[in-house]
Design an enzyme around this catalytic site. Structure first.
Site: not given
Ligand SMILES: Cc1cc2nc3c(=O)[nH]c(=O)nc-3n(C[C@H](O)[C@H](O)[C@H](O)COP(=O)(O)OP(=O)(O)OC[C@H]3O[C@@H](n4cnc5c(N)ncnc54)[C@H](O)[C@@H]3O)c2cc1C
Length: 460
Positions: A16, A43, A48, A51, A179, A183, A312, A437, A442
């Site tokens: 930020g 981050c 992020c 990671k 999370y 993770e 982020t 496809h 889909e």
């Protein structure tokens, strides 16, 4: 503004702060930014980006396993943690330099120092220097929180340290169900460690759709991660170079590493907020209005330190909106609705909008479309995994108000679904799009039947 040394002082060079500083400088403001650790913030340095690099590393294991079904013989694969960490560190250093260069090119003066508020217009640096600023932006982010103190907590690591372990720990206990915990469970397990996830709640990923929570847990367990819910690590004891984690359930787990991923707290302490009259909100972050202005009119706060939506892209958007509001003459409030989010677990989760439970609580009529299937890629490989795709639809307006996916590529798919949700697309709009496809995505445009309960679908 010329009575001041700078027009804007930014405290904290993370996602930020960096964005706000750069845009404000490009709009003509004289900007100084203080960063006490490394430019780029959580981050880039320990969130992020590193990671995701570790996640990529961990996914090769599955690819090697799958390869046999496709006729490949991967004769001998071995993994070297120090190589991964060294390569990751090199990339993070490159990114840090790139962030620094971008700021400097925009004319932002960077000070590598801790900074605290001395008064509403003065920032004090670690060496005692004081800088007077017309506006101050607090973007100090957040830090890992270990929860209630327990005996032996000093033996636990957080995600910060996990990025710098000297070796891959063979046995890992992770406490947490959010999370980051999920993770890292996938990362360590994918790289070859035995992982036990311990979470005090009834199921992992609180706040996510219940089907997603159940489905991911099932798949994690199929892939060898032990998940203990309804209990927590009550004490950690050192035993030589290893540790004993005593659980509240009475179990004892031996581990080479005990990691706590028990949430994060906003960095609000000892930065002069109280002394300056900047109020703290009930959520523990800096209290702000829709323009990120604090209770002191020339001081703003953005990103994780406000504890609104701690991601982020949100911090970046808030930083840009702040600069446009204060230096661009364009008052801009950030819309925090329908923020897409991902969990880079194994398998991956992507989500946007309302969960089924939220929709049922908020809407007069909720329709759910849900499909579960074995992905084509897993057919020849024999991998035991199932994709879950779920659309939550407002039954009265036909608007798609939520989408939840568990499976390979979920994050990439959800980024695009987020555009449609933001555009207020209806289920009929989804149906009108032709399928591509053969893909996983889909299924998003071919679901015709309103869904049965998850339990029944899972059993079929
Ligand atoms: C392990 C992990 C994984 C994550 N994964 C994701 C993900 O996949 N996707 C996603 O969107 N988000 C992810 N996040 C969250 C994301 O990192 C944060 O939301 C984001 O970094 C917030 O940006 P920020 O600018 O508010 O704060 P930060 O990026 O935390 O930056 C704050 C900066 O301020 C500095 N600072 C603090 N106090 C001072 C002071 N007094 N003086 C000077 N400097 C100071 C800090 O050193 C830091 O560099 C993850 C976080 C973690 C921990």
């Amino acid at each position: 503004m010329s009575d001041y040394d700078v027009d804007l002082f930014v405290i904290g060079g993370g996602s930020g702060g960096v964005r706000a500083a750069r845009i404000a400088a490009e709009l003509g403001a004289r900007v100084m930014l203080a960063e006490e650790y490394r430019v780029g913030g959580t981050c880039v340095i320990r969130g992020c980006v590193p990671k995701k690099l570790l996640v990529y590393a961990s996914r090769f294991r599955g690819e090697f396993e799958d390869a046999a079904g496709y006729g490949w013989t991967v004769s001998h694969s071995s993994f070297d943690w120090p190589t991964l960490i060294a390569n990751k560190d090199r990339e993070i250093a490159r990114l840090e330099a790139a962030y620094t260069a971008t700021l400097e090119r925009a004319g932002v003066a960077i000070v590598k120092s801790r900074a605290v508020l001395a008064d509403a217009h003065t920032v004090q640096l670690a060496n005692g220097d004081r800088v007077r600023a017309a506006y101050i932006l607090i973007s100090t982010g957040g830090a890992p929180s270990y929860g209630d103190p327990i005996p032996g907590i000093e033996h636990a690591i957080s995600s910060n340290e996990a990025f710098h372990l000297p070796q891959l720990p063979p046995q890992v206990v992770i406490q947490g169900g959010g999370y980051v915990a999920v993770e890292f469970a996938g990362i360590f397990a994918g790289l070859g460690a035995h992982v036990t996830l311990v979470y005090r709640g009834e199921n992992i990923l609180r706040g996510f759709d219940d089907d997603v929570r159940q489905h991911l847990r099932m798949d994690m367990e199929k892939h060898g991660i032990r998940v203990f819910t309804g209990c927590k690590v009550a004490a950690i004891e050192q035993a030589g170079s290893r540790f004993s984690a005593h659980l509240s359930s009475g179990n004892r787990l031996t581990a080479d590493c005990v990691m706590f991923a028990t949430g994060r707290k906003p960095n609000v302490s000892k930065i002069g907020l109280e002394e300056t009259g900047v109020a703290i909100a009930e959520n523990g972050g800096v209290a702000v209005d829709e323009y990120s202005r604090t209770t002191v009119s020339n001081i703003y706060a953005i990103g994780d330190v406000t504890n609104r939506v701690n991601l982020t892209p949100v911090a970046i958007r808030e930083g840009a909106a702040f600069a446009d509001t204060v230096f661009g003459g364009k008052p801009t409030a950030v819309d925090h609705s329908n923020v897409p989010t991902a969990v880079f677990s194994d398998p991956e989760v992507g989500a946007v909008g309302l969960t089924e439970a939220q929709a049922r609580a908020q809407l007069k009529q909720t329709d759910v479309y849900r499909v579960m299937f074995k992905p084509l890629k897993a057919t020849l490989s024999g991998r035991d995994t199932t994709v879950l795709i779920k659309l939550v639809v407002d039954g009265l307006t036909d608007r798609v108000v939520g989408c939840h996916i568990v499976g390979e590529g979920a994050a990439e798919i959800i980024q695009l679904v987020a555009i449609t949700v933001k555009m207020r697309a209806t289920k009929a709009d989804f149906d009108a799009a032709l399928a591509l496809h053969p893909t996983t995505a889909e299924e998003l445009v071919t679901m015709r039947q309103k869904s049965a309960s998850y339990a029944r679908a899972a059993a079929e």
